[in-house]
Design an enzyme around this catalytic site. Structure first.
Site, PDB file in Angstrom:
ATOM      1  CB  SER A  14      -0.796  -0.018   1.528  1.00 34.62           C
ATOM      2  OG  SER A  14      -1.720  -0.827   1.268  1.00 34.62           O
ATOM      3  N   GLY A  15       1.999   1.495   1.034  1.00 33.92           N
ATOM      4  CA  GLY A  15       3.224   2.444   0.706  1.00 33.92           C
ATOM      5  C   GLY A  15       4.055   3.032   0.098  1.00 33.92           C
ATOM      6  CB  THR A  41       1.005  -7.079   4.426  1.00 30.62           C
ATOM      7  OG1 THR A  41       2.786  -7.770   4.980  1.00 30.62           O
ATOM      8  CG2 THR A  41       0.467  -8.257   5.595  1.00 30.62           C
ATOM      9  CB  CYS A  42      -3.418  -4.080   3.080  1.00 29.93           C
ATOM     10  SG  CYS A  42      -5.125  -3.523   3.058  1.00 29.93           S
ATOM     11  CB  CYS A  47      -6.550  -5.055   5.878  1.00 27.42           C
ATOM     12  SG  CYS A  47      -5.501  -4.203   5.726  1.00 27.42           S
ATOM     13  CE  LYS A  50      -8.637  -8.366   9.149  1.00 28.84           C
ATOM     14  NZ  LYS A  50      -8.123  -7.078   9.762  1.00 28.84           N
ATOM     15  N   GLY A 175      -2.621 -12.376  21.789  1.00 28.66           N
ATOM     16  CA  GLY A 175      -3.456 -11.893  22.199  1.00 28.66           C
ATOM     17  C   GLY A 175      -3.875  -9.916  21.389  1.00 28.66           C
ATOM     18  CE1 TYR A 177      -6.196  -3.510  15.424  1.00 23.09           C
ATOM     19  CE2 TYR A 177      -3.822  -3.420  16.226  1.00 23.09           C
ATOM     20  CZ  TYR A 177      -4.621  -2.661  16.614  1.00 23.09           C
ATOM     21  OH  TYR A 177      -4.725  -1.105  15.763  1.00 23.09           O
ATOM     22  CD  GLU A 181      -8.634  -8.529  12.818  1.00 30.04           C
ATOM     23  OE1 GLU A 181      -7.599  -8.811  11.914  1.00 30.04           O
ATOM     24  OE2 GLU A 181      -9.074  -7.552  13.239  1.00 30.04           O
ATOM     25  N   GLY A 261       2.665 -11.651  16.463  1.00 34.10           N
ATOM     26  CA  GLY A 261       3.524 -10.590  16.667  1.00 34.10           C
ATOM     27  C   GLY A 261       4.219 -10.434  15.062  1.00 34.10           C
ATOM     28  CB  THR A 310      -3.209  -0.228   5.196  1.00 37.28           C
ATOM     29  OG1 THR A 310      -3.716  -2.128   4.971  1.00 37.28           O
ATOM     30  CG2 THR A 310      -3.045  -0.269   3.576  1.00 37.28           C
ATOM     31  CG  HIS A 434     -34.555   7.444  18.157  1.00 43.20           C
ATOM     32  ND1 HIS A 434     -33.633   6.682  19.009  1.00 43.20           N
ATOM     33  CD2 HIS A 434     -35.495   6.487  18.453  1.00 43.20           C
ATOM     34  CE1 HIS A 434     -34.686   5.615  20.101  1.00 43.20           C
ATOM     35  NE2 HIS A 434     -36.029   5.538  19.024  1.00 43.20           N
ATOM     36  CD  GLU A 439     -30.897   7.117  19.282  1.00 52.80           C
ATOM     37  OE1 GLU A 439     -31.351   7.492  20.150  1.00 52.80           O
ATOM     38  OE2 GLU A 439     -31.287   6.143  19.271  1.00 52.80           O
TER      39      GLU A 439
HETATM   40  P1  NDP Z   1       0.389  -7.653  18.358  1.00 49.80           P
HETATM   41  O1  NDP Z   1       1.615  -6.912  18.298  1.00 49.80           O
HETATM   42  O2  NDP Z   1      -0.751  -6.631  17.968  1.00 49.80           O
HETATM   43  O3  NDP Z   1       0.184  -8.668  19.081  1.00 49.80           O
HETATM   44  C1  NDP Z   1       0.980  -9.931  19.025  1.00 49.80           C
HETATM   45  C2  NDP Z   1      -0.213 -10.969  20.397  1.00 49.80           C
HETATM   46  O4  NDP Z   1       1.804 -12.280  20.602  1.00 49.80           O
HETATM   47  C3  NDP Z   1       1.038 -10.008  21.810  1.00 49.80           C
HETATM   48  O5  NDP Z   1      -0.487 -10.993  21.700  1.00 49.80           O
HETATM   49  C4  NDP Z   1       1.758 -11.084  22.515  1.00 49.80           C
HETATM   50  O6  NDP Z   1       1.500 -10.653  23.718  1.00 49.80           O
HETATM   51  C5  NDP Z   1       1.818 -12.212  21.599  1.00 49.80           C
HETATM   52  N1  NDP Z   1       3.210 -12.622  21.688  1.00 49.80           N
HETATM   53  C6  NDP Z   1       4.374 -11.417  21.097  1.00 49.80           C
HETATM   54  N2  NDP Z   1       4.982 -12.883  21.235  1.00 49.80           N
HETATM   55  C7  NDP Z   1       5.307 -14.047  21.852  1.00 49.80           C
HETATM   56  C8  NDP Z   1       6.146 -15.241  22.534  1.00 49.80           C
HETATM   57  N3  NDP Z   1       6.834 -15.253  22.408  1.00 49.80           N
HETATM   58  N4  NDP Z   1       4.789 -16.163  23.244  1.00 49.80           N
HETATM   59  C9  NDP Z   1       3.614 -15.783  22.983  1.00 49.80           C
HETATM   60  N5  NDP Z   1       2.826 -14.999  22.536  1.00 49.80           N
HETATM   61  C10 NDP Z   1       3.399 -13.768  22.111  1.00 49.80           C
HETATM   62  O7  NDP Z   1       0.147  -8.208  17.043  1.00 49.80           O
HETATM   63  P2  NDP Z   1      -0.226  -8.831  15.129  1.00 49.80           P
HETATM   64  O8  NDP Z   1       0.801 -10.149  14.860  1.00 49.80           O
HETATM   65  O9  NDP Z   1      -1.240  -9.578  16.008  1.00 49.80           O
HETATM   66  O10 NDP Z   1      -0.025  -8.002  14.709  1.00 49.80           O
HETATM   67  C11 NDP Z   1       0.538  -7.255  14.119  1.00 49.80           C
HETATM   68  C12 NDP Z   1       0.343  -5.465  13.927  1.00 49.80           C
HETATM   69  O11 NDP Z   1      -0.392  -5.539  12.564  1.00 49.80           O
HETATM   70  C13 NDP Z   1      -0.829  -4.819  14.659  1.00 49.80           C
HETATM   71  O12 NDP Z   1      -0.124  -4.295  15.147  1.00 49.80           O
HETATM   72  C14 NDP Z   1      -1.013  -4.191  13.849  1.00 49.80           C
HETATM   73  O13 NDP Z   1      -1.344  -2.558  13.953  1.00 49.80           O
HETATM   74  C15 NDP Z   1      -1.747  -5.044  13.010  1.00 49.80           C
HETATM   75  N6  NDP Z   1      -3.248  -5.067  12.593  1.00 49.80           N
HETATM   76  C16 NDP Z   1      -3.483  -4.611  12.661  1.00 49.80           C
HETATM   77  C17 NDP Z   1      -5.260  -4.971  11.695  1.00 49.80           C
HETATM   78  C18 NDP Z   1      -6.311  -3.940  12.272  1.00 49.80           C
HETATM   79  O14 NDP Z   1      -6.172  -2.706  12.057  1.00 49.80           O
HETATM   80  N7  NDP Z   1      -7.636  -4.280  11.971  1.00 49.80           N
HETATM   81  C19 NDP Z   1      -5.570  -6.167  11.685  1.00 49.80           C
HETATM   82  C20 NDP Z   1      -4.080  -7.062  11.932  1.00 49.80           C
HETATM   83  C21 NDP Z   1      -2.992  -6.521  12.224  1.00 49.80           C
HETATM   84  P3  NDP Z   1       1.980  -9.159  24.549  1.00 49.80           P
HETATM   85  O15 NDP Z   1       0.390  -8.579  24.660  1.00 49.80           O
HETATM   86  O16 NDP Z   1       2.245 -10.062  25.949  1.00 49.80           O
HETATM   87  O17 NDP Z   1       2.922  -8.644  23.877  1.00 49.80           O
END
Ligand code: NDP
Length: 451
Positions: A14-15, A41-42, A47, A50, A175, A177, A181, A261, A310, A434, A439
């Site tokens: 995208s960029g 990726t997007c 995105c 997904k 845990g 995004y 999702e 991540g 994105t 309404h 609202e």
């Molecule tokens: P995130 O960084 O949001 O989440 C990674 C998750 O994995 C966290 O819960 C983290 O835990 C956990 N984690 C990391 N390392 C380990 C490990 N070694 N063992 C167990 N758990 C681990 O990354 P995502 O991959 O979900 O998304 C990447 C980015 O993509 C997002 O930050 C967002 O910017 C973008 N995105 C946006 C979307 C949207 O706009 N709807 C949709 C999808 C992606 P902890 O919290 O403890 O660090």
């Protein structure tokens, strides 16, 4: 020095595509190299596919609700192969749209990988060298697996869109995004979903009240959410995956997905050949104009690990082109960026969470959690949340957090007012629409609490 082009963009997501097209449209000679599929990726692995999966997975619940509204419906199973064929066709179509946009704007496209040889030289994978006045790195990010032995047995998000069949059960680790999702998506498609997250609550960083409601509702909808949980050991057992968990249990899953991540995609870029500074997370360090420590080299999007969304990468592209090619120095504005998490229910968020705001100044919180009309009518026990975080001193709305169907659509509109600096009083001056869920945003009179 005579340059072959004014700008060489590495990465056709995208960029990168936005920067290339804009600079070319301003009359500059632009080259772009992409070794994978155009769209990045997007469009190809994030995105877009997904969101189509979110749509697909929502139908089951909608049909169940429709029958409670009086419709006589007969539906059986979700056909992954039909969906996958349609998804592949759509992604091919979008990739072609991207190719068409790039070519019609006059950008010269290389379908291959490119590497930086020195501050002005790009080396293509066919051995050609290009002398470029400016180089823009827009190579995005890649999913990472945790450092556990046999982690390669697990999928990452890229692999989900390539699955030949839908698993019967899946363990999703993470845990953020992506994990949250995909939990909703697979659950909606009829897969038995377990989500394991190492912390106390998913969606760390989002407003606590909002993420708690998302997580509680996900559980009501059938996701088996295990908090303070870690994967310790992974083995292949026949076609299944045997996973040793931190609670001492050993469990079999049809499939395993790591959503733990993403990391900036800088491998094989040749960054060792130039003095571009790299941050702790492997991210390319840039200034407010997206310029690296090498003046001719710029970087935008996830490879810089600023705000990995994105629309942010696109804005960084626009700022870069304005600054470098349009004599209009434009710093990137990373303030008050709305985002939506397409969990089920959706979470839309802009500005400060209650917790972040409280740490800065005295606030008033207006929070309304209620059963929406559509679900209440059929006795579905589900709540939505409309929440405003307001500065006690200035009355300015510092944050808005929505958990509801279509929260992404709602937060886009609320974020216009919040970016403009609207006060709570100005929200109150707006007449309600309404009957709607949103609202509540203009009808919450008394603060729920102060902090
Ligand atoms: P995130 O960084 O949001 O989440 C990674 C998750 O994995 C966290 O819960 C983290 O835990 C956990 N984690 C990391 N390392 C380990 C490990 N070694 N063992 C167990 N758990 C681990 O990354 P995502 O991959 O979900 O998304 C990447 C980015 O993509 C997002 O930050 C967002 O910017 C973008 N995105 C946006 C979307 C949207 O706009 N709807 C949709 C999808 C992606 P902890 O919290 O403890 O660090």
């Amino acid at each position: 020095m005579t340059f072959e082009c004014d700008l060489f963009v590495i990465g056709g997501g995208s960029g990168g595509v936005r920067a290339a097209r804009m600079a070319s449209n301003l009359g500059y000679k632009v080259y772009l190299a992409e070794g994978d599929r155009l769209g990045g990726t997007c469009v190809i692995r994030g995105c877009v596919p997904k969101k189509l999966m979110v749509f697909a997975s929502n139908f089951k619940e909608s049909l169940e609700e429709a029958s409670l509204y009086g419709w006589d419906l007969n539906f059986n199973k979700f056909d992954w192969s039909l969906f996958k064929t349609n998804l592949d066709n759509e992604l091919n179509r979008l990739e072609n749209v991207y190719r068409g946009l790039i070519l019609s704007s006059g950008v010269v496209l290389f379908d291959g990988w490119a590497k930086i040889k020195d501050p002005h030289t790009v080396l293509l994978d066919d051995g050609r060298e290009v002398l470029a006045k400016h180089i823009l790195i827009a190579t995005g990010g890649i999913p990472i697996r945790p450092e556990i032995s046999n982690a390669s047995i697990g999928m990452v998000s890229d692999d989900v869109f390539q699955m030949e069949r839908l698993p019967e059960s899946i363990l999703i680790v993470g845990g953020g995004y992506i994990a949250s999702e995909f939990s909703g998506i697979f659950n909606g498609l009829g897969v038995d979903v377990t989500q394991s997250y190492r912390g106390d609550q998913i969606l760390r960083g989002f407003d606590n009240e909002a993420r708690t409601l998302v997580s509680e509702t996900m559980v009501k909808k059938g996701v088996k959410l295990e908090l303070n949980s870690n994967v310790l050991d992974i083995k292949k057992e026949g076609e299944s995956v045997k996973v040793g968990m931190s609670d001492g249990s050993e469990r079999l899953f049809d499939s395993l997905l790591f959503a733990t991540g993403r990391s900036p995609n800088t491998q094989s870029l040749g960054l060792d050949n130039v003095e571009v500074n790299i941050g702790d997370r492997g991210n390319i360090l840039v200034n407010e104009y997206s310029q690296t420590t090498v003046p001719s080299i710029f970087a935008i999007g996830d490879v810089t690990d600023r705000i990995n969304l994105t629309p942010v990468a696109i804005r960084e592209a626009v700022s870069f082109v304005e600054t470098v090619f349009n004599a209009n120095p434009t710093p990137v504005d990373h303030e008050v960026i709305p985002s939506a998490v397409f969990t089920q229910p959706e979470l839309g968020s802009v500005g400060l969470s209650e917790e972040a705001a409280i740490s800065l100044e005295p606030i008033r919180v207006y929070s309304s959690k209620f059963k929406p009309m559509k679900q209440s009518f059929i006795g579905v026990d589900e709540h939505v949340l409309m929440k405003l975080v307001v500065s006690e001193r200035t009355d300015k709305v510092l944050g808005c957090h929505i958990v509801a169907p279509e929260a992404g659509e709602m937060i886009q509109l609320a974020s216009i007012a919040i970016k403009m600096g609207a006060t709570k009083r100005q929200f109150d001056q707006v007449c309600a629409v309404h009957p709607t869920m949103a609202e509540e945003l203009v009808t919450m009179k008394a603060p729920t609490r102060r902090g």
